[in-house]
Design a protein around this motif. Structure first.
Motif, short mmCIF file in Angstrom:
data_model
loop_
_atom_site.label_atom_id
_atom_site.label_comp_id
_atom_site.label_asym_id
_atom_site.label_seq_id
_atom_site.Cartn_x
_atom_site.Cartn_y
_atom_site.Cartn_z
N HIS A 58 0.86 -0.64 0.40
CA HIS A 58 -0.15 0.07 -0.10
C HIS A 58 0.91 1.61 0.12
N TRP A 59 1.92 1.33 0.62
CA TRP A 59 2.63 2.43 0.76
C TRP A 59 3.53 2.35 -0.57
N VAL A 60 3.45 1.34 -1.47
CA VAL A 60 4.16 1.75 -2.43
C VAL A 60 3.54 1.91 -3.52
N LEU A 61 1.98 1.66 -3.73
CA LEU A 61 0.62 2.19 -4.72
C LEU A 61 0.17 2.99 -4.21
N ARG A 62 0.34 3.48 -2.66
CA ARG A 62 -0.31 5.05 -2.26
C ARG A 62 0.14 6.15 -2.07
N GLY A 63 2.12 5.99 -1.96
CA GLY A 63 1.93 6.36 -1.69
C GLY A 63 2.18 6.93 0.32
N TYR A 64 1.75 6.23 0.90
CA TYR A 64 0.91 6.25 2.43
C TYR A 64 0.69 5.24 2.11
N GLY A 65 0.34 4.63 3.32
CA GLY A 65 -0.10 3.03 4.62
C GLY A 65 -0.49 3.50 5.86
N GLN A 66 -0.32 1.95 6.79
CA GLN A 66 -0.03 1.99 8.08
C GLN A 66 1.13 2.26 8.45
N PHE A 67 1.16 3.26 10.08
CA PHE A 67 2.56 2.99 10.73
C PHE A 67 2.91 2.04 11.76
N VAL A 68 3.93 1.63 11.99
CA VAL A 68 3.74 0.87 12.75
C VAL A 68 3.92 1.74 14.42
N LEU A 69 3.04 1.09 15.63
CA LEU A 69 3.40 2.11 16.24
C LEU A 69 4.73 0.88 17.20
N GLU A 70 5.93 1.56 17.32
CA GLU A 70 7.13 1.28 18.65
C GLU A 70 7.21 2.34 19.70
N GLU A 71 6.99 1.46 20.56
CA GLU A 71 6.82 2.42 21.87
C GLU A 71 8.94 2.11 21.94
N LYS A 72 8.72 4.46 22.54
CA LYS A 72 10.03 4.68 21.82
C LYS A 72 11.16 4.36 23.78
N ALA A 73 9.95 3.67 24.54
CA ALA A 73 10.48 3.02 26.56
C ALA A 73 11.11 2.04 26.20
N SER A 74 10.41 1.11 25.44
CA SER A 74 10.78 -0.22 25.13
C SER A 74 11.67 -1.48 24.29
N GLY A 75 10.75 0.32 22.76
CA GLY A 75 11.34 -0.65 21.33
C GLY A 75 9.98 -1.92 20.80
N SER A 76 9.49 -1.80 21.26
CA SER A 76 7.87 -3.35 21.77
C SER A 76 7.27 -2.46 20.39
N LEU A 77 6.55 -3.64 19.34
CA LEU A 77 6.07 -3.17 18.54
C LEU A 77 4.73 -3.26 19.42
N LEU A 78 3.13 -2.70 19.19
CA LEU A 78 2.17 -2.72 19.53
C LEU A 78 1.50 -2.18 18.37
N GLY A 79 1.50 -2.40 17.44
CA GLY A 79 0.42 -2.13 16.53
C GLY A 79 0.17 -1.20 15.11
N SER A 80 -0.62 -1.10 14.16
CA SER A 80 -0.50 0.10 13.08
C SER A 80 -1.60 0.50 13.51
N VAL A 81 -1.36 1.91 12.96
CA VAL A 81 -2.87 2.98 12.94
C VAL A 81 -2.15 3.45 11.25
#
Length: 183
Positions: A58-81
Motif C-alpha cells: 500500500h505504501w508503494v502504490l499509494r505513497g502512504y499507509g499504516q504506520f507501525v507503532l513502536e514504543e520509545k521506552a521499550s522498542g516494543s511493537l504495539l500495532g498499526s495506525v
C-alpha cells in the motif's frame, strides 16, 4: 530493508514509521490470533503473509499507509495506525489495530491516530476520513468516539465489508473535519 522516503513521526511515547521486514514476526502473531477477528482474521500463516505484504505494498502504490507503532521506552511493537485506501474502499480510512491486549487502555492508539490524522489532512490533503468498524468491536467504537468521530449511517461501506454479501455488520464512523480536528 526499509521503504525509502517514508515519513517517520514521534509522539510523546511512540515512534510511528512504515512497516519493515523486522516487524513480520510480531505482525504475524497478531494476524493469526483471535485479536485479528475484527479485520478479517484470524488468518493462516500464509494468508497473514499476504495481509502483511498488502500493508507494505500500500505504501508503494499509494505513497502512504499504516504506520507501525513502536514504543520509545521499550522498542516494543504495539500495532498499526494510519491512512488506508485499498482498492474497493468507499472512502479514505484512518484505521488502527493494536497487536497485543497489553497495549489496550493506555492511549497508544489514540495518541497515534491524532498525529496521523493531522498527517492525512495536512500532508496528504484529505478533507475527510472514515473508520470502518465491526459493529461488535466495542473498544474500537469507543476509541472512534474519543477521537471525535461520529457514526455516519449514510456512508458507503467497502465492497464485501459489511455489505449484503458479507455477514459482518460494519459501521462507518466519520472523523472530524480538518478544522475541527485541529482544535
Amino acid at each position: 530493508m526499509t521503504l525509502a522516503d517514508t515519513p517517520r513521526f514521534e509522539t510523546e511515547r511512540l515512534i510511528l514509521r512504515a512497516p519493515e521486514a523486522r516487524d513480520w514476526e510480531t505482525a504475524a502473531a497478531f494476524l493469526v490470533s483471535d485479536r485479528a477477528r475484527f479485520i478479517g482474521g484470524p488468518y493462516t500463516q500464509t494468508a497473514a503473509w499476504r495481509v502483511f505484504g498488502h500493508a507494505v505494498g500500500h505504501w508503494v502504490l499509494r505513497g502512504y499507509g499504516q504506520f507501525v507503532l513502536e514504543e520509545k521506552a521499550s522498542g516494543s511493537l504495539l500495532g498499526s495506525v494510519g491512512p488506508w485506501y485499498p482498492n474497493g474502499w468507499a472512502e479514505c480510512e484512518l484505521g488502527w489495530s493494536l497487536w497485543h491486549a497489553s497495549a489496550e487502555g493506555k492511549g497508544y492508539a489514540c495518541e497515534a491516530a491524532e498525529r496521523l490524522r493531522r498527517f492525512a489532512y495536512d500532508d496528504l490533503g484529505w478533507t475527510t476520513a472514515v473508520r470502518y468498524i465491526d459493529a461488535d468491536n466495542a473498544r474500537s467504537i469507543a476509541l472512534a468516539e474519543q477521537l471525535g468521530c461520529v457514526r455516519d449511517r449514510e456512508a458507503r461501506r467497502p465492497v464485501g465489508e459489511g455489505s449484503e454479501d458479507d455477514a459482518t455488520e460494519v459501521w462507518v464512523f466519520r472523523h472530524p473535519a480538518p478544522a475541527e480536528a485541529a482544535a
